[in-house]
Design an enzyme around this catalytic site. Structure first.
Site, mmCIF file in Angstrom:
data_model
loop_
_atom_site.group_PDB
_atom_site.id
_atom_site.type_symbol
_atom_site.label_atom_id
_atom_site.label_comp_id
_atom_site.label_asym_id
_atom_site.label_seq_id
_atom_site.Cartn_x
_atom_site.Cartn_y
_atom_site.Cartn_z
ATOM 1 N N ARG A 79 -9.165 6.939 -4.617
ATOM 2 C CA ARG A 79 -7.917 6.618 -3.913
ATOM 3 C C ARG A 79 -7.669 5.114 -3.813
ATOM 4 N NH1 ARG A 79 -6.474 7.202 0.509
ATOM 5 N NH2 ARG A 79 -4.358 7.986 0.217
ATOM 6 N N CYS B 144 2.923 2.746 5.366
ATOM 7 C CA CYS B 144 3.424 4.119 5.496
ATOM 8 C C CYS B 144 2.439 5.007 6.262
ATOM 9 C CB CYS B 144 3.668 4.698 4.104
ATOM 10 S SG CYS B 144 4.211 6.417 4.102
ATOM 11 N N ASN C 182 -2.381 7.578 8.702
ATOM 12 C CA ASN C 182 -1.960 6.468 7.865
ATOM 13 C C ASN C 182 -2.094 6.907 6.410
ATOM 14 O OD1 ASN C 182 -1.947 3.956 6.334
ATOM 15 N ND2 ASN C 182 -2.155 2.915 8.299
ATOM 16 N N HIS C 183 -1.008 6.778 5.640
ATOM 17 C CA HIS C 183 -1.022 7.281 4.266
ATOM 18 C C HIS C 183 -1.999 6.495 3.382
ATOM 19 C CE1 HIS C 183 0.308 9.942 1.288
ATOM 20 N NE2 HIS C 183 1.612 9.836 1.408
ATOM 21 N N ALA C 184 -2.364 5.280 3.809
ATOM 22 C CA ALA C 184 -3.364 4.526 3.049
ATOM 23 C C ALA C 184 -4.724 5.205 3.120
ATOM 24 C CB ALA C 184 -3.464 3.094 3.589
#
Length: 216
Positions: free
Chosen positions: A16, A28, A189-191
């Site tokens: 990722r 995001c 958190n999309h991170a």
């Protein structure tokens, strides 16, 4: 329980990495609410005299710690990695003045010991006041509960786009057609995590609730 170790990702073998870098820049995050069947869990709590609120905190924290992406963080040197485990920060409600206080109970992989520590902290902190009580380590999962009404969705907005720690909130459960459904909301958190990881968490949580036995 020993202090949680921070484990940096290997940048050459981190699937990722590009997702983390992309969403880290954009800040995001996303919210998701789903209903989890906890009928067997509640039956076990009633049969054994276990309190459902700290028991749910145990289940949720255990489930979070099974998913490395939920433990994603950045250390003081800016290196991305993940914590060995997360400890829960959660509120205790003060019925007398309708306020609440947040505290942290260190995670324990032994479910019974963890439950006993949470229950003792809830009792002790219920006699104190203030928004933040005690110490809060960096390896946190944020838990909360809205027991006064059933919810279909819950969204938490944070100004700190860099907060990678998951926030998990559950509402009031409702029973129908042989099931007892608990609304569980995730702020991620999309991170750190994607929709697949959110669905994995919900599936594992429901499985753990179905097989719950804190006395075993």
């Amino acid at each position: 329980m020993k202090k949680a170790e921070f484990l940096p990702f290997d940048p050459e073998n981190w699937p990722r990495r590009s997702h983390f870098e992309h969403y880290r820049k954009s800040g995001c995050s996303f919210n998701l609410t789903a209903k989890v069947n906890i009928r067997s869990f509640l039956d076990t709590c009633r049969r054994t005299g276990v309190r459902s609120y700290p028991a749910l905190a145990v289940l949720v924290t255990q489930t979070v710690n099974r998913i490395p992406e939920f433990r994603t963080a950045v250390d003081a040197d800016g290196r991305p990695g993940y914590w060995e485990y997360l400890s829960p920060a959660l509120p205790v409600f003060h019925e007398e003045d309708h306020t609440f206080s947040c505290f942290c109970t260190p995670y324990d992989p032994d479910a019974r010991n963890f439950y006993d520590a949470l229950t003792a902290d809830l009792e002790r902190r219920s006699r104190e006041r203030g928004i933040l009580l005690g110490e809060f380590p960096p390896n946190l999962v944020h838990l909360s509960c809205l027991p006064w009404f059933p919810t279909t969705a819950f969204s938490l907005e944070l100004q700190d786009a860099g907060c990678l720690a998951p926030v998990i909130t559950w509402g009031r459960y409702e029973s129908a057609d042989g099931r007892t459904l608990l609304p569980v909301s995730l702020r991620l958190n999309h991170a750190a995590a994607d929709g697949w990881h959110a669905s994995l968490f919900l599936r594992l949580l429901e499985e753990s609730a179905a097989n719950f036995n804190i006395l075993s």
